[in-house]
Design a protein around this motif. Structure first.
Motif, PDB file in Angstrom:
ATOM      1  N   TRP A   1       0.310  -1.220   0.025  1.00 64.43           N
ATOM      2  CA  TRP A   1       0.484   0.210  -0.109  1.00 64.43           C
ATOM      3  C   TRP A   1       0.911   1.102  -0.283  1.00 64.43           C
ATOM      4  N   THR A   2       1.012   2.350  -0.456  1.00 64.58           N
ATOM      5  CA  THR A   2       0.914   3.576  -0.975  1.00 64.58           C
ATOM      6  C   THR A   2       1.017   4.268   0.662  1.00 64.58           C
ATOM      7  N   VAL A   3       2.111   5.147   1.507  1.00 64.60           N
ATOM      8  CA  VAL A   3       1.814   5.478   2.116  1.00 64.60           C
ATOM      9  C   VAL A   3       2.595   7.008   2.344  1.00 64.60           C
ATOM     10  N   LEU A   4       1.388   7.771   2.786  1.00 64.87           N
ATOM     11  CA  LEU A   4       1.844   9.476   2.687  1.00 64.87           C
ATOM     12  C   LEU A   4       2.325   9.784   3.892  1.00 64.87           C
ATOM     13  N   VAL A   5       3.571  10.741   4.205  1.00 61.75           N
ATOM     14  CA  VAL A   5       4.725  10.552   5.323  1.00 61.75           C
ATOM     15  C   VAL A   5       4.543  12.012   5.616  1.00 61.75           C
ATOM     16  N   LEU A   6       3.920  12.294   7.073  1.00 67.16           N
ATOM     17  CA  LEU A   6       3.613  13.996   7.628  1.00 67.16           C
ATOM     18  C   LEU A   6       4.874  14.436   7.885  1.00 67.16           C
ATOM     19  N   GLU A   7       5.216  16.408   7.709  1.00 70.20           N
ATOM     20  CA  GLU A   7       6.560  16.332   7.959  1.00 70.20           C
ATOM     21  C   GLU A   7       6.545  16.665   9.649  1.00 70.20           C
ATOM     22  N   GLU A   8       7.093  17.047  10.379  1.00 63.21           N
ATOM     23  CA  GLU A   8       7.694  16.706  11.596  1.00 63.21           C
ATOM     24  C   GLU A   8       6.239  18.146  12.479  1.00 63.21           C
ATOM     25  N   LYS A   9       6.108  18.772  11.564  1.00 60.55           N
ATOM     26  CA  LYS A   9       5.589  19.619  12.067  1.00 60.55           C
ATOM     27  C   LYS A   9       3.805  19.623  11.918  1.00 60.55           C
ATOM     28  N   MET A  10       3.702  18.942  11.059  1.00 57.66           N
ATOM     29  CA  MET A  10       2.405  18.618  10.624  1.00 57.66           C
ATOM     30  C   MET A  10       1.658  17.017  11.527  1.00 57.66           C
ATOM     31  N   LYS A  11       2.763  17.172  11.984  1.00 56.54           N
ATOM     32  CA  LYS A  11       2.541  15.100  12.941  1.00 56.54           C
ATOM     33  C   LYS A  11       0.866  15.284  14.124  1.00 56.54           C
ATOM     34  N   LYS A  12       0.335  14.690  13.991  1.00 55.72           N
ATOM     35  CA  LYS A  12      -1.532  14.667  14.148  1.00 55.72           C
ATOM     36  C   LYS A  12      -1.616  13.835  14.827  1.00 55.72           C
ATOM     37  N   LYS A  13      -2.608  13.600  16.024  1.00 59.68           N
ATOM     38  CA  LYS A  13      -2.834  12.725  16.550  1.00 59.68           C
ATOM     39  C   LYS A  13      -4.032  11.594  16.898  1.00 59.68           C
ATOM     40  N   VAL A  14      -3.695  10.936  16.504  1.00 58.33           N
ATOM     41  CA  VAL A  14      -5.119   9.818  16.238  1.00 58.33           C
ATOM     42  C   VAL A  14      -5.840   8.926  16.735  1.00 58.33           C
ATOM     43  N   ALA A  15      -6.546   9.166  16.702  1.00 51.86           N
ATOM     44  CA  ALA A  15      -7.679   8.197  18.930  1.00 51.86           C
ATOM     45  C   ALA A  15      -8.252   6.371  17.208  1.00 51.86           C
ATOM     46  N   LEU A  16      -8.274   5.430  18.226  1.00 49.95           N
ATOM     47  CA  LEU A  16      -8.890   4.380  16.902  1.00 49.95           C
ATOM     48  C   LEU A  16     -10.089   4.507  18.330  1.00 49.95           C
ATOM     49  N   HIS A  17     -11.206   3.440  17.884  1.00 49.57           N
ATOM     50  CA  HIS A  17     -12.273   2.524  18.639  1.00 49.57           C
ATOM     51  C   HIS A  17     -12.197   1.645  17.407  1.00 49.57           C
ATOM     52  N   ASN A  18     -12.832   0.454  18.487  1.00 51.16           N
ATOM     53  CA  ASN A  18     -12.657  -0.307  17.298  1.00 51.16           C
ATOM     54  C   ASN A  18     -14.793  -0.921  18.097  1.00 51.16           C
ATOM     55  N   LEU A  19     -15.473  -1.787  17.056  1.00 48.80           N
ATOM     56  CA  LEU A  19     -16.801  -2.124  17.583  1.00 48.80           C
ATOM     57  C   LEU A  19     -16.779  -2.964  16.480  1.00 48.80           C
ATOM     58  N   GLY A  20     -17.154  -4.529  17.155  1.00 52.66           N
ATOM     59  CA  GLY A  20     -17.537  -5.864  16.625  1.00 52.66           C
ATOM     60  C   GLY A  20     -16.662  -6.613  16.364  1.00 52.66           C
ATOM     61  N   LEU A 119      -7.466  11.430   4.455  1.00 55.16           N
ATOM     62  CA  LEU A 119      -7.330  12.253   5.028  1.00 55.16           C
ATOM     63  C   LEU A 119      -6.514  13.170   4.590  1.00 55.16           C
ATOM     64  N   ALA A 120      -4.982  13.117   3.665  1.00 54.38           N
ATOM     65  CA  ALA A 120      -4.340  14.202   3.078  1.00 54.38           C
ATOM     66  C   ALA A 120      -5.830  15.358   2.370  1.00 54.38           C
ATOM     67  N   ASP A 121      -6.456  14.555   1.636  1.00 55.90           N
ATOM     68  CA  ASP A 121      -7.237  15.153   0.560  1.00 55.90           C
ATOM     69  C   ASP A 121      -8.658  15.706   1.489  1.00 55.90           C
ATOM     70  N   PHE A 122      -8.911  15.215   2.882  1.00 51.02           N
ATOM     71  CA  PHE A 122      -9.112  15.927   3.427  1.00 51.02           C
ATOM     72  C   PHE A 122      -9.133  17.439   3.968  1.00 51.02           C
ATOM     73  N   GLU A 123      -7.489  17.395   4.566  1.00 51.74           N
ATOM     74  CA  GLU A 123      -6.709  18.843   4.668  1.00 51.74           C
ATOM     75  C   GLU A 123      -7.093  19.693   3.533  1.00 51.74           C
TER      76      GLU A 123
END
Length: 451
Positions: A1-20, A119-123
């Motif tokens: 899979w292709t992965v885009l890498v964020l620059e350090e100054k743009m680093k964001k926090k993501v929280a994940l939750h699973n159901l099922g 997520l990158a497109d949304f930004e």
């Protein structure tokens, strides 16, 4: 899979939750890995995250409600955060989620691998409506059509259950046909032996009494539409039994066993078309049990009520109940085999949503690609190269239609493994076989996923 890498100054926090289910959990772990590789910081599902990813479930109405509640909880924890809804609830209720102001991105199951790009497109756009992934708007896969009939391979010989027999005690006349366990109880009552019911002791703990035995003969009628070669008879108490087929005594020297070492396998001469008579002479005592016998071989079985016939084995089989395809009593594994032609590199998704089997396994070009046993009853195979491939789906059988309570017609019982469930009476008893559905009941859906 292709992965885009964020620059350090743009680093964001993501929280994940699973159901099922476990599958959802595995997919969430895969998304977490992609996000980490792209430079996101994974944080607990608490206030303060920039992105919340909720992998939803829809197995019940309660699961639907929990999915909605978790999405709204995420938005309340940080109204400025990007809330991403993905998972099974998304697939079934896309329209409502598009209108839900708590949800910024709706990510279909076929788009989970693109979460970083989405997520990158949304930004870039900062427009919620433009970045909802339309699940059903475009078809990102094509379905591969399978033949109506496929090559099929049994893991062991087919079986015909022999549990209805006429009986002769010593020199008395032959008596009418009876089911073997009922017959055993009648003989035990006649000779004063303990019945084999709930509290029946094992032979090795029974007292040494009444060593007298009685000669019991069981006469089975085997009807056949074919000349059946290389068959075998599987039976218990082989050392205490003499066998006669169509008037000729046959050797009871065992050659292996069937399923359990206590069930010996004895080769039989050829069975001819029409009626074949198998007689088993048993030295019967309180320590000897009368049990069903099993005819094994390369044949099919036609079942109608309590009537059975040997027929030619099916050369190819269709998806659907195997009971109607010559295998009403078969309890072993069965492998469907076919070839598929792939035109360009792709992933495969195999969905098998209706089957009566403990487990299914999928093989591609002889490689074990995994099992299908739990919801959502699907399996993905990645990076398939162009060309012809051999696809095999192995159905794991179970032994109920061979060794189960085949004459118990009490449908209210959820478990029929109790000894007395084999000896029902009245409305709960039937001489007609009460066998259960078996097989892959609905043809697999095979999706070629491009890109």
């Amino acid at each position: 899979w292709t992965v885009l890498v964020l620059e350090e100054k743009m680093k964001k926090k993501v929280a994940l939750h699973n159901l099922g289910c476990k599958v959802n959990s595995y997919e969430l772990e895969a998304m977490q890995q992609l996000l980490e590789q792209a430079g996101y910081e994974i944080v607990p599902f608490e206030p303060g995250a920039d992105v919340y990813v909720i992998n939803t479930c829809t197995v019940t109405n309660i699961a639907d409600r929990k999915s909605r509640q978790m999405l709204h909880k995420a938005k309340k924890m940080n109204p400025d955060a990007v809330v991403v809804a993905t998972g099974c609830y998304v697939q079934t209720d896309e329209g409502k989620l598009e209108k839900d102001e708590a949800v910024d991105l709706v990510l279909g199951n076929n788009q989970k691998k693109n979460i970083v790009e989405v997520l990158a497109d949304f930004e870039k756009e900062h427009q919620r409506q433009a970045h909802i992934i339309k699940i059903n708007q475009t078809k990102e896969y094509e379905e591969l059509e399978l033949e109506s009939y496929l090559d099929a391979e049994l893991a062991e010989p087919n079986v015909l259950v022999l549990d209805l027999a006429e009986v002769k005690v010593e020199e008395e006349p032959w008596q009418k046909e009876e089911e073997i366990l009922r017959l055993d109880n009648k003989l035990r009552e006649r000779f004063g032996y303990p019945k084999r019911e709930e509290a029946f002791p094992q032979p090795w703990v029974m007292a040494e009494k009444d060593k007298e035995s009685h000669l019991i003969q069981l006469r089975f009628k085997i009807f056949s539409d074919i000349e059946a070669e290389k068959t075998a008879l599987a039976l218990e108490e082989v050392k205490n039994t003499r066998l006669f087929l169509n008037g000729e005594e046959i050797s009871t020297k065992a050659e292996g066993y069937y399923v359990d070492r206590s069930i010996a396998k004895v080769p039989l001469p050829r069975l001819h078309r029409g009626e074949n008579i198998l007689i088993a002479q048993v030295k019967y005592s309180s320590r000897v049990n009368l049990e069903a016998m099993y005819l094994l071989g390369d044949f099919g079985v036609k079942l109608a009520g309590k009537n059975t016939r040997l027929i030619k084995a099916e050369e190819k089989m269709a998806f659907g109940d195997v009971r109607s395809q010559g295998l009403p009593f078969y309890g072993g594994n069965l492998t469907y085999k076919t070839s598929i032609d792939i035109r360009e590199k792709c992933d495969l998704k195999i969905e098998i949503t209706r089957f009566k089997s403990p487990l299914l396994k999928v093989f591609l070009d002889g490689k074990d690609c995994g099992a299908i046993a739990f919801s959502p009853y699907a399996l993905e195979i990645r990076d398939i190269t162009p060309g012809k491939h051999r696809l095999e789906i192995e159905f794991f059988g179970n032994r109920y239609n061979t060794f189960g309570a085949l004459h118990n017609c009490n449908e209210t019982l959820s478990w029929k493994g109790h000894p007395n469930s084999y000896r029902t009476v009245g409305e709960a008893w039937s001489y007609e076989y009460q066998i259960h559905p078996q097989g892959i009941l609905k043809a697999p859906v095979i999706k070629i996923i491009k890109g």
